[in-house]
Scaffold this motif. Sequence first.
Motif, short mmCIF file in Angstrom:
data_model
loop_
_atom_site.label_atom_id
_atom_site.label_comp_id
_atom_site.label_asym_id
_atom_site.label_seq_id
_atom_site.Cartn_x
_atom_site.Cartn_y
_atom_site.Cartn_z
N ARG B 92 0.85 -1.20 0.00
CA ARG B 92 0.00 0.00 0.00
C ARG B 92 0.88 1.24 0.00
O ARG B 92 0.61 2.21 -0.71
CB ARG B 92 -0.90 0.01 1.24
CG ARG B 92 -1.93 -1.10 1.26
CD ARG B 92 -2.51 -1.32 2.65
NE ARG B 92 -3.48 -0.32 3.05
CZ ARG B 92 -4.76 -0.33 2.70
NH1 ARG B 92 -5.23 -1.28 1.93
NH2 ARG B 92 -5.59 0.62 3.12
N ALA B 93 1.95 1.22 0.81
CA ALA B 93 2.85 2.37 0.89
C ALA B 93 3.50 2.64 -0.46
O ALA B 93 3.66 3.79 -0.87
CB ALA B 93 3.90 2.14 1.97
N ARG B 96 0.90 4.16 -2.77
CA ARG B 96 0.65 5.57 -2.40
C ARG B 96 1.83 6.47 -2.73
O ARG B 96 1.66 7.61 -3.14
CB ARG B 96 0.36 5.65 -0.88
CG ARG B 96 -1.01 5.14 -0.50
CD ARG B 96 -1.19 5.29 1.01
NE ARG B 96 -2.52 4.90 1.43
CZ ARG B 96 -2.78 4.01 2.39
NH1 ARG B 96 -1.79 3.41 3.03
NH2 ARG B 96 -4.02 3.73 2.72
N ARG B 97 3.06 5.96 -2.55
CA ARG B 97 4.24 6.76 -2.89
C ARG B 97 4.19 7.15 -4.36
O ARG B 97 4.44 8.30 -4.73
CB ARG B 97 5.52 5.96 -2.63
CG ARG B 97 6.80 6.70 -3.02
CD ARG B 97 8.06 5.88 -2.78
NE ARG B 97 8.29 4.88 -3.81
CZ ARG B 97 8.89 5.10 -4.97
NH1 ARG B 97 9.34 6.32 -5.26
NH2 ARG B 97 9.07 4.14 -5.84
N TRP B 101 3.95 10.58 -6.32
CA TRP B 101 5.00 10.91 -7.29
C TRP B 101 4.38 11.47 -8.58
O TRP B 101 4.77 12.53 -9.08
CB TRP B 101 5.84 9.67 -7.61
CG TRP B 101 6.92 9.92 -8.60
CD1 TRP B 101 6.80 9.96 -9.97
CD2 TRP B 101 8.30 10.21 -8.31
NE1 TRP B 101 8.01 10.24 -10.54
CE2 TRP B 101 8.94 10.40 -9.55
CE3 TRP B 101 9.04 10.31 -7.14
CZ2 TRP B 101 10.31 10.70 -9.64
CZ3 TRP B 101 10.40 10.61 -7.24
CH2 TRP B 101 11.01 10.80 -8.48
N ASP B 104 1.62 14.57 -7.57
CA ASP B 104 2.15 15.76 -6.89
C ASP B 104 3.45 16.21 -7.56
O ASP B 104 3.53 17.28 -8.12
CB ASP B 104 2.39 15.48 -5.40
CG ASP B 104 1.10 15.15 -4.66
OD1 ASP B 104 0.04 15.67 -5.06
OD2 ASP B 104 1.14 14.36 -3.70
#
Lengths: 230, 230
Positions: B92-93, B96-97, B101, B104
Amino acid sequence: MPVLYHHPVSAGSRFIRLAIGEIGYDCEMLEELYWERRPDFLRLNPAGLPPVLVTENTYAICGPTVIAEYLDETHGVLKRDKRLMPEQPYARAESRRLVSWFLDKMDHDVTTPLVRERMLKPQMPITMGGGSPDSKILRAARANIRQHMKYLSWLAGTRPWLAGDKFTYADLAAASAVSVLDYLGEIEWANYPHAKEWYQRIKSRPAFRPLLADRVRALAPVAHYADLDF
Amino acid sequence: MPVLYHHPVSAGSRFIRLAIGEIGYDCEMLEELYWERRPDFLRLNPAGLPPVLVTENTYAICGPTVIAEYLDETHGVLKRDKRLMPEQPYARAESRRLVSWFLDKMDHDVTTPLVRERMLKPQMPITMGGGSPDSKILRAARANIRQHMKYLSWLAGTRPWLAGDKFTYADLAAASAVSVLDYLGEIEWANYPHAKEWYQRIKSRPAFRPLLADRVRALAPVAHYADLDF
């Protein structure tokens, strides 16, 4: 033991340090001078910014919101009433919206430009972008502070905590950004009584203590920075 | 029925349109000319940007990552194998990273400046910031595209999907950003064969079709934009 790479002037780093303190997550703290773009740090996070949490299994979890979600899923979820993420989907969305507001939008409009001009450029080598502050950038960021502080004060004046009835990640995100600006003496507290009352409540929490001890090279904080009754 | 306020040139809006298509969420779509800063829209999202999802209970869920988490918690979680969010915390991390990326960092470095200069300024009134494109901004954004496309191609060449073994939100986020840049003809596909093969797979998914029908006023897409075999 897990390691958090952070920097005292990064609001996102402060946010995770507060979360770690509130959750009671056991973690080593390492300060990263991220503008040096150290190759080992870039391998952990290609975006080159703190915070980065390296877990016991050596996974790198990058960025404030990603780390906050990870900490909630693996530790916060067990905290019941003291959990920093609300349980209900709409409440979670409101907390996440405000985390993004304070750590993305306010960072872009205010915190990052002020920190870069006032704290980083004086201590960075010229070859890495160091130098004296740009007064035009300072002026624009200071105009933006007022809008952000008005919004924060409105939230603090109409709700028990920023995202609603409960203390959540939204409060930690706002407090992180505010604490960096307060270090710099950029907040005229007399104009924002609701925000001030809210910040006093947060500032007196045990998790906040390490932030009040932060000192940045060559720039002392404003006199009331560590004062709980400012 | 829920309503999504979106705009075709906003990568974050495209990301949520793709997610809605993949999840099969029933929703009305309304185009928002967000630079007009319509008071009713600002009341929904003080940040003034699409996407905003107004749910059946009239809650406003603001911003691409917040909406994606909300859709996953309320609908995606029931999709089992077709869920867009991985089950395991590290996975999940990583998803989301990469969402952050592409939505954003890549937005800031490439997509937003190119869209503003090439798509928005020509159709905006001068009083709202319209005018002709700034060649210095275009040059900087185009230099950044190459770095982002190299990274995307590296991810696509080393993993089945961008965040790992499964198709996740990370793929939708990257495809949203890439589709906006591809509309503008800004991507030299011959230089990025892995990214191209990955994008062909995404582009042929049914959820992608509405994006391929998008047309922005006064700016036709590049010839291969809607071509599945480009």
